[in-house]
Write a protein that holds these residues in place. Structure first.
Motif, PDB file in Angstrom:
ATOM      1  N   ALA A  58     -23.753   1.701 -30.421  1.00 30.88           N
ATOM      2  CA  ALA A  58     -25.095   1.081 -30.209  1.00 30.88           C
ATOM      3  C   ALA A  58     -24.885  -0.259 -30.140  1.00 30.88           C
ATOM      4  O   ALA A  58     -25.788  -0.859 -29.438  1.00 30.88           O
ATOM      5  N   VAL A  59     -23.835  -0.827 -30.376  1.00 30.31           N
ATOM      6  CA  VAL A  59     -23.318  -2.468 -30.430  1.00 30.31           C
ATOM      7  C   VAL A  59     -22.785  -3.041 -29.337  1.00 30.31           C
ATOM      8  O   VAL A  59     -21.725  -2.479 -29.031  1.00 30.31           O
ATOM      9  N   ILE A  60     -23.434  -3.939 -28.630  1.00 32.44           N
ATOM     10  CA  ILE A  60     -22.751  -4.461 -27.406  1.00 32.44           C
ATOM     11  C   ILE A  60     -22.723  -6.016 -27.597  1.00 32.44           C
ATOM     12  O   ILE A  60     -23.642  -6.617 -28.214  1.00 32.44           O
ATOM     13  N   TYR A  61     -21.824  -6.724 -27.051  1.00 34.20           N
ATOM     14  CA  TYR A  61     -21.836  -8.147 -27.027  1.00 34.20           C
ATOM     15  C   TYR A  61     -21.990  -8.926 -25.634  1.00 34.20           C
ATOM     16  O   TYR A  61     -21.218  -8.242 -24.792  1.00 34.20           O
ATOM     17  N   THR A  62     -22.820  -9.903 -25.400  1.00 35.47           N
ATOM     18  CA  THR A  62     -22.841 -10.468 -24.256  1.00 35.47           C
ATOM     19  C   THR A  62     -23.400 -11.895 -24.588  1.00 35.47           C
ATOM     20  O   THR A  62     -23.278 -12.317 -25.641  1.00 35.47           O
ATOM     21  N   LEU A  63     -23.993 -12.589 -23.489  1.00 34.67           N
ATOM     22  CA  LEU A  63     -24.492 -14.213 -23.548  1.00 34.67           C
ATOM     23  C   LEU A  63     -26.050 -14.129 -24.150  1.00 34.67           C
ATOM     24  O   LEU A  63     -26.787 -12.946 -23.512  1.00 34.67           O
ATOM     25  N   ASP A  64     -26.397 -15.032 -24.697  1.00 34.96           N
ATOM     26  CA  ASP A  64     -27.956 -15.431 -24.717  1.00 34.96           C
ATOM     27  C   ASP A  64     -28.217 -16.319 -23.746  1.00 34.96           C
ATOM     28  O   ASP A  64     -27.383 -16.684 -22.908  1.00 34.96           O
ATOM     29  N   ALA A  65     -29.440 -16.747 -23.836  1.00 39.46           N
ATOM     30  CA  ALA A  65     -29.924 -17.703 -22.841  1.00 39.46           C
ATOM     31  C   ALA A  65     -29.295 -18.871 -22.773  1.00 39.46           C
ATOM     32  O   ALA A  65     -29.148 -19.843 -21.678  1.00 39.46           O
ATOM     33  N   ASP A  66     -28.345 -19.450 -23.761  1.00 42.22           N
ATOM     34  CA  ASP A  66     -27.745 -20.523 -23.944  1.00 42.22           C
ATOM     35  C   ASP A  66     -26.467 -20.686 -23.647  1.00 42.22           C
ATOM     36  O   ASP A  66     -25.623 -21.594 -23.743  1.00 42.22           O
ATOM     37  N   GLY A  67     -25.956 -19.355 -23.354  1.00 43.68           N
ATOM     38  CA  GLY A  67     -24.392 -19.160 -22.981  1.00 43.68           C
ATOM     39  C   GLY A  67     -23.468 -18.893 -24.162  1.00 43.68           C
ATOM     40  O   GLY A  67     -22.269 -18.999 -24.264  1.00 43.68           O
ATOM     41  N   ASP A  68     -24.316 -18.748 -25.205  1.00 44.59           N
ATOM     42  CA  ASP A  68     -23.547 -18.411 -26.623  1.00 44.59           C
ATOM     43  C   ASP A  68     -23.484 -16.867 -26.686  1.00 44.59           C
ATOM     44  O   ASP A  68     -24.076 -16.045 -25.942  1.00 44.59           O
ATOM     45  N   LEU A  69     -22.441 -16.475 -27.623  1.00 45.02           N
ATOM     46  CA  LEU A  69     -22.217 -15.092 -27.608  1.00 45.02           C
ATOM     47  C   LEU A  69     -23.319 -14.552 -28.517  1.00 45.02           C
ATOM     48  O   LEU A  69     -23.827 -15.201 -29.336  1.00 45.02           O
ATOM     49  N   ALA A  70     -23.830 -13.354 -28.113  1.00 49.26           N
ATOM     50  CA  ALA A  70     -24.806 -12.602 -28.551  1.00 49.26           C
ATOM     51  C   ALA A  70     -24.818 -11.163 -28.682  1.00 49.26           C
ATOM     52  O   ALA A  70     -23.729 -10.496 -28.255  1.00 49.26           O
ATOM     53  N   ARG A  71     -25.058 -10.561 -30.045  1.00 46.24           N
ATOM     54  CA  ARG A  71     -24.860  -9.141 -30.199  1.00 46.24           C
ATOM     55  C   ARG A  71     -26.313  -8.318 -30.348  1.00 46.24           C
ATOM     56  O   ARG A  71     -27.347  -8.650 -30.699  1.00 46.24           O
ATOM     57  N   TYR A  72     -26.059  -7.373 -29.484  1.00 49.39           N
ATOM     58  CA  TYR A  72     -27.431  -6.396 -29.426  1.00 49.39           C
ATOM     59  C   TYR A  72     -27.007  -5.181 -30.238  1.00 49.39           C
ATOM     60  O   TYR A  72     -25.889  -4.418 -29.754  1.00 49.39           O
ATOM     61  N   ASP A  73     -27.774  -4.632 -31.081  1.00 49.06           N
ATOM     62  CA  ASP A  73     -27.468  -3.579 -32.057  1.00 49.06           C
ATOM     63  C   ASP A  73     -28.125  -2.265 -31.815  1.00 49.06           C
ATOM     64  O   ASP A  73     -28.464  -1.399 -32.744  1.00 49.06           O
ATOM     65  N   GLY A  74     -28.915  -2.437 -30.482  1.00 49.01           N
ATOM     66  CA  GLY A  74     -30.028  -1.244 -30.415  1.00 49.01           C
ATOM     67  C   GLY A  74     -31.217  -1.430 -30.378  1.00 49.01           C
ATOM     68  O   GLY A  74     -32.234  -0.700 -30.021  1.00 49.01           O
ATOM     69  N   THR A  75     -31.717  -2.476 -31.203  1.00 49.91           N
ATOM     70  CA  THR A  75     -32.895  -2.894 -31.638  1.00 49.91           C
ATOM     71  C   THR A  75     -33.305  -4.197 -31.434  1.00 49.91           C
ATOM     72  O   THR A  75     -34.342  -4.595 -31.286  1.00 49.91           O
ATOM     73  N   ALA A  76     -32.289  -5.093 -31.609  1.00 46.62           N
ATOM     74  CA  ALA A  76     -32.601  -6.528 -31.606  1.00 46.62           C
ATOM     75  C   ALA A  76     -31.606  -7.454 -31.267  1.00 46.62           C
ATOM     76  O   ALA A  76     -30.256  -6.852 -31.551  1.00 46.62           O
ATOM     77  N   TRP A  77     -31.891  -8.550 -30.503  1.00 41.77           N
ATOM     78  CA  TRP A  77     -30.546  -9.579 -30.394  1.00 41.77           C
ATOM     79  C   TRP A  77     -30.345 -10.431 -31.380  1.00 41.77           C
ATOM     80  O   TRP A  77     -31.228 -10.744 -32.378  1.00 41.77           O
ATOM     81  N   LYS A  78     -29.123 -10.954 -31.591  1.00 44.19           N
ATOM     82  CA  LYS A  78     -28.776 -11.766 -32.562  1.00 44.19           C
ATOM     83  C   LYS A  78     -27.625 -12.787 -31.965  1.00 44.19           C
ATOM     84  O   LYS A  78     -26.608 -12.531 -31.439  1.00 44.19           O
ATOM     85  N   SER A  79     -27.917 -14.184 -31.832  1.00 44.37           N
ATOM     86  CA  SER A  79     -26.982 -15.248 -31.406  1.00 44.37           C
ATOM     87  C   SER A  79     -25.882 -15.496 -32.536  1.00 44.37           C
ATOM     88  O   SER A  79     -26.504 -15.460 -33.670  1.00 44.37           O
ATOM     89  N   LEU A  80     -24.672 -15.602 -32.083  1.00 43.70           N
ATOM     90  CA  LEU A  80     -23.834 -15.378 -33.327  1.00 43.70           C
ATOM     91  C   LEU A  80     -23.138 -17.079 -33.246  1.00 43.70           C
ATOM     92  O   LEU A  80     -22.455 -17.193 -34.259  1.00 43.70           O
ATOM     93  N   GLY A  81     -23.521 -18.088 -32.828  1.00 46.12           N
ATOM     94  CA  GLY A  81     -23.127 -19.386 -32.830  1.00 46.12           C
ATOM     95  C   GLY A  81     -21.852 -19.855 -32.893  1.00 46.12           C
ATOM     96  O   GLY A  81     -21.242 -20.530 -33.649  1.00 46.12           O
ATOM     97  N   VAL A  82     -21.176 -19.352 -31.716  1.00 43.86           N
ATOM     98  CA  VAL A  82     -19.911 -19.921 -31.193  1.00 43.86           C
ATOM     99  C   VAL A  82     -19.866 -21.326 -30.841  1.00 43.86           C
ATOM    100  O   VAL A  82     -19.051 -22.171 -31.135  1.00 43.86           O
TER     101      VAL A  82
END
Length: 224
Positions: A58-82
């Motif tokens: 269920a977990v995928i990784y792609t970019l948020d609106a600022d080009g940072d790495l983000a994780r989606y777990d099937g319910t919500a996005w979280k930016s990872l602060g790289v």
């Protein structure tokens, strides 16, 4: 496109133009919208930044609106602060260009950065909660493709000057890394390759001071 290793029937695909991420649970026979990405998942060219967790499908990784790495777990996005660790100059165009999760240790995530003259490779050992710069002696050029050997966990980073290899942070058989020549780095504070001393002599343009004599070295082990 990416496949979940734990359940190979589950396949993901993404569209650069619409930023839609699709999911198939039958090896690509049928597809459904999984989630809409927050920002451009390919800001510069057709190379899409996306990876699927090898254990949790269920977990995928792609970019948020600022080009940072983000994780989606099937319910919500979280930016990872790289990107805050990259510390790029103001208005410098850069973003996370590559992402890969260790197939045998899903808590290990690697992120490659687009851009020159800045740190290029980061690793998280706690599922994205914290990050460490592991650019080491690799020249400061952007990272595009990242892959990980499922046999040894060795990290392979493609570039215009060949493939760079880095061992993982756990005991393993360094089947690739151990066979490669060590490349000198003239700015890492370590005597490596054919340097006459620490960051001087040999392939380094800087001459070694007479007080050095090429006898001082550091105990660090840079990437090759």
């Amino acid at each position: 496109i990416d496949v979940c290793r734990a359940q190979p029937d589950i396949v993901y695909a993404a569209s650069r133009s619409s930023r839609r991420i699709l999911r198939s649970e039958d090896k690509g026979k049928t597809w459904a919208l999984y989630v809409q990405a927050q920002g451009a998942i390919a800001p510069f060219d057709p190379y899409i930044t996306m990876a699927v967790d090898p254990a949790n499908c269920a977990v995928i990784y792609t970019l948020d609106a600022d080009g940072d790495l983000a994780r989606y777990d099937g319910t919500a996005w979280k930016s990872l602060g790289v990107m805050k660790l990259v510390n790029a100059p103001k208005d410098y165009f850069t973003f996370v260009r590559g992402v890969m999760v260790d197939p045998n240790h899903p808590e290990l995530i690697y992120a490659g950065i687009f851009g020159s003259g800045i740190p290029s490779l980061f690793r998280s050992e706690d599922g994205g909660a914290s990050w460490k710069d592991i650019s080491y002696n690799r020249f400061r050029s952007g990272v595009g493709s990242i892959n990980i050997s499922p046999h040894s966990g060795e990290v392979l980073v493609g570039s215009c000057s060949g493939t760079w290899v880095l061992p993982p942070p756990y005991a393993t058989n360094h089947g690739i890394y151990a066979k490669l020549p060590e490349r000198p780095s003239c700015h890492d504070g370590i005597r490596n390759g054919d340097e006459g001393g620490v960051d001087c002599g040999g392939a380094c343009a800087t001459s070694c001071p007479s007080a050095d004599g090429g006898l001082t070295s550091d105990s660090g082990a840079p990437a090759s």
